[in-house]
Structure formats: structure tokens, C-alpha cells
Design an enzyme around this catalytic site. Sequence first.
Site, PDB file in Angstrom:
ATOM      1  N   GLY A 153       0.848  -1.174   0.000  1.00  0.00           N
ATOM      2  CA  GLY A 153       0.000   0.000   0.000  1.00  0.00           C
ATOM      3  C   GLY A 153       0.889   1.230   0.000  1.00  0.00           C
ATOM      4  O   GLY A 153       2.062   1.178  -0.385  1.00  0.00           O
ATOM      5  N   ILE A 155       2.295   2.848   2.469  1.00  0.00           N
ATOM      6  CA  ILE A 155       3.467   2.752   3.342  1.00  0.00           C
ATOM      7  C   ILE A 155       4.478   1.750   2.797  1.00  0.00           C
ATOM      8  O   ILE A 155       5.673   2.033   2.700  1.00  0.00           O
ATOM      9  CB  ILE A 155       3.041   2.387   4.774  1.00  0.00           C
ATOM     10  CG1 ILE A 155       2.165   3.491   5.361  1.00  0.00           C
ATOM     11  CG2 ILE A 155       4.263   2.144   5.656  1.00  0.00           C
ATOM     12  CD1 ILE A 155       1.497   3.125   6.673  1.00  0.00           C
ATOM     13  N   THR A 232       5.610  -2.397  11.695  1.00  0.00           N
ATOM     14  CA  THR A 232       5.016  -1.103  12.001  1.00  0.00           C
ATOM     15  C   THR A 232       3.556  -1.072  11.545  1.00  0.00           C
ATOM     16  O   THR A 232       2.985  -0.004  11.364  1.00  0.00           O
ATOM     17  CB  THR A 232       5.790   0.037  11.309  1.00  0.00           C
ATOM     18  OG1 THR A 232       5.847  -0.215   9.900  1.00  0.00           O
ATOM     19  CG2 THR A 232       7.198   0.164  11.862  1.00  0.00           C
ATOM     20  N   SER A 233       2.951  -2.252  11.346  1.00  0.00           N
ATOM     21  CA  SER A 233       1.567  -2.303  10.863  1.00  0.00           C
ATOM     22  C   SER A 233       0.609  -2.438  12.033  1.00  0.00           C
ATOM     23  O   SER A 233       0.177  -1.436  12.612  1.00  0.00           O
ATOM     24  CB  SER A 233       1.393  -3.435   9.845  1.00  0.00           C
ATOM     25  OG  SER A 233       1.715  -4.702  10.421  1.00  0.00           O
ATOM     26  N   ARG A 234       0.287  -3.652  12.428  1.00  0.00           N
ATOM     27  CA  ARG A 234      -0.521  -3.933  13.604  1.00  0.00           C
ATOM     28  C   ARG A 234       0.107  -5.123  14.328  1.00  0.00           C
ATOM     29  O   ARG A 234       0.598  -6.059  13.691  1.00  0.00           O
ATOM     30  CB  ARG A 234      -1.977  -4.256  13.242  1.00  0.00           C
ATOM     31  CG  ARG A 234      -2.805  -3.048  12.817  1.00  0.00           C
ATOM     32  CD  ARG A 234      -3.049  -2.105  13.989  1.00  0.00           C
ATOM     33  NE  ARG A 234      -3.921  -0.986  13.634  1.00  0.00           N
ATOM     34  CZ  ARG A 234      -3.486   0.199  13.243  1.00  0.00           C
ATOM     35  NH1 ARG A 234      -2.181   0.408  13.101  1.00  0.00           N
ATOM     36  NH2 ARG A 234      -4.335   1.172  12.970  1.00  0.00           N
ATOM     37  N   GLU A 263      -1.377  -3.878  23.128  1.00  0.00           N
ATOM     38  CA  GLU A 263      -0.869  -2.570  23.544  1.00  0.00           C
ATOM     39  C   GLU A 263      -1.717  -1.997  24.690  1.00  0.00           C
ATOM     40  O   GLU A 263      -2.923  -2.161  24.701  1.00  0.00           O
ATOM     41  CB  GLU A 263      -0.895  -1.604  22.346  1.00  0.00           C
ATOM     42  CG  GLU A 263       0.057  -2.013  21.255  1.00  0.00           C
ATOM     43  CD  GLU A 263       0.029  -1.051  20.058  1.00  0.00           C
ATOM     44  OE1 GLU A 263      -0.530   0.054  20.185  1.00  0.00           O
ATOM     45  OE2 GLU A 263       0.552  -1.422  19.011  1.00  0.00           O
ATOM     46  N   HIS A 281       4.463   2.644  19.367  1.00  0.00           N
ATOM     47  CA  HIS A 281       3.467   2.956  18.329  1.00  0.00           C
ATOM     48  C   HIS A 281       3.588   4.417  17.886  1.00  0.00           C
ATOM     49  O   HIS A 281       2.618   5.180  17.926  1.00  0.00           O
ATOM     50  CB  HIS A 281       2.045   2.663  18.829  1.00  0.00           C
ATOM     51  CG  HIS A 281       1.071   2.388  17.710  1.00  0.00           C
ATOM     52  ND1 HIS A 281       0.019   1.518  17.862  1.00  0.00           N
ATOM     53  CD2 HIS A 281       0.998   2.866  16.439  1.00  0.00           C
ATOM     54  CE1 HIS A 281      -0.674   1.471  16.722  1.00  0.00           C
ATOM     55  NE2 HIS A 281      -0.096   2.284  15.847  1.00  0.00           N
ATOM     56  N   ILE A 282       4.785   4.791  17.442  1.00  0.00           N
ATOM     57  CA  ILE A 282       5.053   6.188  17.067  1.00  0.00           C
ATOM     58  C   ILE A 282       5.437   6.312  15.597  1.00  0.00           C
ATOM     59  O   ILE A 282       6.078   7.285  15.195  1.00  0.00           O
ATOM     60  CB  ILE A 282       6.163   6.795  17.950  1.00  0.00           C
ATOM     61  CG1 ILE A 282       7.466   5.979  17.836  1.00  0.00           C
ATOM     62  CG2 ILE A 282       5.709   6.910  19.393  1.00  0.00           C
ATOM     63  CD1 ILE A 282       8.673   6.658  18.479  1.00  0.00           C
ATOM     64  N   GLY A 283       5.036   5.343  14.780  1.00  0.00           N
ATOM     65  CA  GLY A 283       5.443   5.350  13.380  1.00  0.00           C
ATOM     66  C   GLY A 283       5.131   6.638  12.648  1.00  0.00           C
ATOM     67  O   GLY A 283       5.904   7.090  11.811  1.00  0.00           O
TER      68      GLY A 283
END
Length: 307
Positions: A153, A155, A232-234, A263, A281-283
Site C-alpha cells: 500500500g 506505506i 510497524t503495521s498492527r 498494547e 506505536h510512534i510510526g
Amino acid sequence: MTERRLLLTARLPGLPDVLPAGLALARWSGGDRGSLLRAVAGSTALLVTANEPVDEDLIRAAGPGLRVVGTYSTGVDHIEVEACRRAGIQVVTAAGALAPAVAEHTLGLLLACARRIVEADRFVRSGADWRWEADAFLGAQLHGRRLGVLGLGAIGTEVARRALAFGMEVHALPHRPGTPLPPGVIPHRDLAGLMRVSDFLTLHVPLTPETDRLIDKALLTELPSGAIVVNTSRGRVLDQSALLELLAAGHLAGAALDVYEDEPHVPPELRHHPRTVLTPHIGSATTTARRTMTAAVLRRIGAALEG
């Protein structure tokens, strides 16, 4: 005319400049689920983060006036989209606003893990005596190595482009058939085949029933010995227990994670492992990206309300 009300569940950078006209702003100051159910009553629009589930209870609590739910994210795994659809509620996201920031963070995590930057930083800060040694903190070089990108996608595509600039050989399996590949990216038709060639693997697929723990022990074992995994997705796209098992066994050389199964809870085995790099979770956490996300999702909320 009844005043239209937008309820926000978080502080958003850039909000004062981009609030849609004709919406009265209300903020939920936090608390238990019950307080949110009370706060949402009478809202025309609701804007949540990826940490806040939007389910049938919340939809009922809002009442029949709720017309749009916005999420400060690209994923909608925390939203019962079908329940919203049945209630005539549109769902909008911040898609397209955060790809460069997340791609940069992905490459940062990859570099930090491959070159043992965090580990070396801790060593220097410890005050230990040291001198230059030819075999100290040996890591993995990215140039000339193979990167597997699962999901192309916005990203994943940005990550692939940046990895090519690093001189990596980039392999990819698009999440959706027919997705165009950036020039120079080598396509794959099956996931096991992608895993077998990936010295480094980075995950960029949404969380759906099909991708929930998609990367399990069997697939992780297909990675070459010494591979590094970046997510860095889920968190639930990756089987965290299997990851820990293969890190402990030495099959994987490291893992760099920005997201986790539960999380904000991160198991001590991950936190204490010397070859993990972990961020909260700071992507997308750049000033530019967050302000762009705010503008994008609020613009879409305004457009949905205008029909």
C-alpha cells in the site's frame, strides 16, 4: 437549526486551524468506557484514535444523530464497520497522510536493529571502559541484502523505494492483486516464497480476520537464519509468541517493533531481549505527519456531513 457536535477522544496537532465549519467541538477528557458512552450522546460526528473501539454499544449511546465516525489512523480494525453501515454512519480515515513518516520510522527501526545502535548506545551510556575493537558490536549491513516487503500500500511502497536507495534487493508480495510495483522491486506470488528470500522482513498489511497472526511460527521458520523482522503495521499480524521463541532459539537475529499484540502491554521477554528495538506505536509521530493526518480526517468528516 440544531447545532452539530463533533466529539474528539484525543488531543490532535493542528486542530484549531482545520476544524470544519459549522461543528461545535466537544472533547472527551478520558476515563472509563462508561464515561465515553455518556460523552458521545447527541454527537453528530465522532473522531477516535486506533486505541478506542467503536462498537454497537458506542453507536447506540451516540443516538440516531451520529452520521460519521473518523479515525486518526489508516486502519479500521478497531471499528465495527458493518455496524456503522447498518446505522447509516460513514467511516473515514487519515489514509494517505502518514506514509512517508511511517516509512522513515520503518527504515530507522531496521537500521537500529541491524546495526545494534540501541545496544551500543546503552553500552556507552553505562560508563563502561572501552576502546575501538574490530569485532565490537558487529551488525548486519543493509546494502546488497534482501528486504521482503509484505504489503504494498502507500506505506509499503514508500519503504520499498527507500530500501532501493540503500542499495537493497527488494522483494515484495502485494496485499491486493494487481497492485503496481515500484521499478526495481521483485514480485512474489506466495508468502512462503517471499519469506525464504528475506534477510529482513517488514510488514505493511492491515489487520483483518485473514491477516490476524498471519506471520506465524511456520512462516517465521522459512526466513533465512539470522533474519530480522520489522513490524510497524498492527501487532496481531505477527505471532508474538512465535517471534519470541525463534529469537530465543537464535533463528532470528533480531526484531524491531512499533506495534504489539496487546498494547500497551509488552512482554518482559521482548523488553529484556538484547536484540530487540521497541518503540511505543510512534510510526507516524512527526509534526508534519500528525498535522496532515488531522487535516485529512477532519476534511473527510466535513465532506461526509455535507453529503
